[in-house]
Design a protein around this motif. Sequence first.
Motif, PDB file in Angstrom:
ATOM      1  N   ILE A   5       0.989  -1.192   0.023  1.00  0.00           N
ATOM      2  CA  ILE A   5      -0.041  -0.061   0.075  1.00  0.00           C
ATOM      3  C   ILE A   5       0.900   0.987  -0.008  1.00  0.00           C
ATOM      4  O   ILE A   5       1.960   1.258   0.860  1.00  0.00           O
ATOM      5  CB  ILE A   5      -1.050  -0.138   1.385  1.00  0.00           C
ATOM      6  CG1 ILE A   5      -1.988  -1.098   1.287  1.00  0.00           C
ATOM      7  CG2 ILE A   5      -1.635   1.154   1.212  1.00  0.00           C
ATOM      8  CD1 ILE A   5      -2.690  -1.342   2.411  1.00  0.00           C
ATOM      9  N   TYR A   8      -3.898   6.154   0.017  1.00  0.00           N
ATOM     10  CA  TYR A   8      -5.416   5.943   0.077  1.00  0.00           C
ATOM     11  C   TYR A   8      -6.112   7.150  -0.587  1.00  0.00           C
ATOM     12  O   TYR A   8      -5.559   8.293  -0.763  1.00  0.00           O
ATOM     13  CB  TYR A   8      -5.929   6.002   1.346  1.00  0.00           C
ATOM     14  CG  TYR A   8      -5.058   4.895   2.219  1.00  0.00           C
ATOM     15  CD1 TYR A   8      -5.624   3.506   2.371  1.00  0.00           C
ATOM     16  CD2 TYR A   8      -3.956   5.402   3.051  1.00  0.00           C
ATOM     17  CE1 TYR A   8      -4.806   2.538   3.116  1.00  0.00           C
ATOM     18  CE2 TYR A   8      -3.182   4.399   3.769  1.00  0.00           C
ATOM     19  CZ  TYR A   8      -3.868   2.990   3.916  1.00  0.00           C
ATOM     20  OH  TYR A   8      -3.021   2.051   4.576  1.00  0.00           O
ATOM     21  N   TRP A  16     -12.912   3.613   1.629  1.00  0.00           N
ATOM     22  CA  TRP A  16     -11.498   3.775   1.389  1.00  0.00           C
ATOM     23  C   TRP A  16     -10.887   2.971   0.395  1.00  0.00           C
ATOM     24  O   TRP A  16     -11.423   1.807   0.305  1.00  0.00           O
ATOM     25  CB  TRP A  16     -10.753   3.608   2.693  1.00  0.00           C
ATOM     26  CG  TRP A  16     -10.957   4.688   3.652  1.00  0.00           C
ATOM     27  CD1 TRP A  16     -11.833   5.051   4.732  1.00  0.00           C
ATOM     28  CD2 TRP A  16     -10.313   6.324   3.487  1.00  0.00           C
ATOM     29  NE1 TRP A  16     -11.685   6.174   5.068  1.00  0.00           N
ATOM     30  CE2 TRP A  16     -10.602   6.953   4.335  1.00  0.00           C
ATOM     31  CE3 TRP A  16      -9.464   6.557   2.539  1.00  0.00           C
ATOM     32  CZ2 TRP A  16     -10.403   8.134   4.450  1.00  0.00           C
ATOM     33  CZ3 TRP A  16      -9.295   7.825   2.654  1.00  0.00           C
ATOM     34  CH2 TRP A  16      -9.488   8.810   3.597  1.00  0.00           C
ATOM     35  N   ALA A  18      -7.457   1.745  -1.216  1.00  0.00           N
ATOM     36  CA  ALA A  18      -5.885   1.425  -1.150  1.00  0.00           C
ATOM     37  C   ALA A  18      -4.964   1.675  -2.569  1.00  0.00           C
ATOM     38  O   ALA A  18      -5.776   0.924  -3.500  1.00  0.00           O
ATOM     39  CB  ALA A  18      -5.318   0.208  -0.574  1.00  0.00           C
ATOM     40  N   GLU A  19      -4.324   2.481  -2.468  1.00  0.00           N
ATOM     41  CA  GLU A  19      -3.408   2.621  -3.998  1.00  0.00           C
ATOM     42  C   GLU A  19      -2.261   1.681  -3.714  1.00  0.00           C
ATOM     43  O   GLU A  19      -1.520   2.047  -2.607  1.00  0.00           O
ATOM     44  CB  GLU A  19      -2.975   4.143  -4.149  1.00  0.00           C
ATOM     45  CG  GLU A  19      -4.286   4.956  -4.319  1.00  0.00           C
ATOM     46  CD  GLU A  19      -4.068   6.314  -4.098  1.00  0.00           C
ATOM     47  OE1 GLU A  19      -2.731   6.958  -3.814  1.00  0.00           O
ATOM     48  OE2 GLU A  19      -4.885   7.185  -4.040  1.00  0.00           O
ATOM     49  N   ASN A  25      -5.779  -0.167  -7.761  1.00  0.00           N
ATOM     50  CA  ASN A  25      -6.535   0.169  -6.694  1.00  0.00           C
ATOM     51  C   ASN A  25      -7.247  -0.999  -6.036  1.00  0.00           C
ATOM     52  O   ASN A  25      -7.610  -2.047  -6.613  1.00  0.00           O
ATOM     53  CB  ASN A  25      -7.546   1.250  -7.147  1.00  0.00           C
ATOM     54  CG  ASN A  25      -6.816   2.529  -7.436  1.00  0.00           C
ATOM     55  OD1 ASN A  25      -5.948   3.257  -6.748  1.00  0.00           O
ATOM     56  ND2 ASN A  25      -7.713   3.323  -8.281  1.00  0.00           N
ATOM     57  N   VAL A  40      -8.950   0.822   9.020  1.00  0.00           N
ATOM     58  CA  VAL A  40      -9.345   1.812   7.854  1.00  0.00           C
ATOM     59  C   VAL A  40     -10.122   3.100   8.275  1.00  0.00           C
ATOM     60  O   VAL A  40      -9.934   4.053   7.795  1.00  0.00           O
ATOM     61  CB  VAL A  40     -10.186   0.916   6.839  1.00  0.00           C
ATOM     62  CG1 VAL A  40     -10.764   1.876   5.874  1.00  0.00           C
ATOM     63  CG2 VAL A  40      -9.321   0.047   6.226  1.00  0.00           C
ATOM     64  N   ARG A  46      -4.579   3.984   8.968  1.00  0.00           N
ATOM     65  CA  ARG A  46      -4.214   3.957   7.604  1.00  0.00           C
ATOM     66  C   ARG A  46      -2.735   4.223   7.366  1.00  0.00           C
ATOM     67  O   ARG A  46      -2.054   3.461   6.669  1.00  0.00           O
ATOM     68  CB  ARG A  46      -5.174   4.796   6.875  1.00  0.00           C
ATOM     69  CG  ARG A  46      -6.604   4.299   6.593  1.00  0.00           C
ATOM     70  CD  ARG A  46      -7.206   5.510   5.595  1.00  0.00           C
ATOM     71  NE  ARG A  46      -7.500   6.748   6.146  1.00  0.00           N
ATOM     72  CZ  ARG A  46      -8.263   7.347   7.065  1.00  0.00           C
ATOM     73  NH1 ARG A  46      -9.149   6.531   7.608  1.00  0.00           N
ATOM     74  NH2 ARG A  46      -8.005   8.591   7.105  1.00  0.00           N
TER      75      ARG A  46
END
Length: 67
Positions: A5, A8, A16, A18-19, A25, A40, A46
């Motif tokens: 991760i 976000y 939410w 996650a990138e 994603n 989260v 996060r």
Amino acid sequence: MKQAIVGYHLDDQNHWVAELKCRHNQHVRHDPPWSTRLWVTTEIGRQEKLGFKLFCKKCDRDEPSDF
């Protein structure tokens, strides 16, 4: 394949996302009892998960990047 991760963002429904390092994603919802991800729900939670690796199905399917 597991990917870290790196950031976000919120989607259009305020969930939410996650990138991942692979530029895909992945939603990271806290939606008990189906998925329990209390981390989260807070900024600190996060941030603590940055670098944590999630399984990326999009990588396994060789999909193009999301961002």
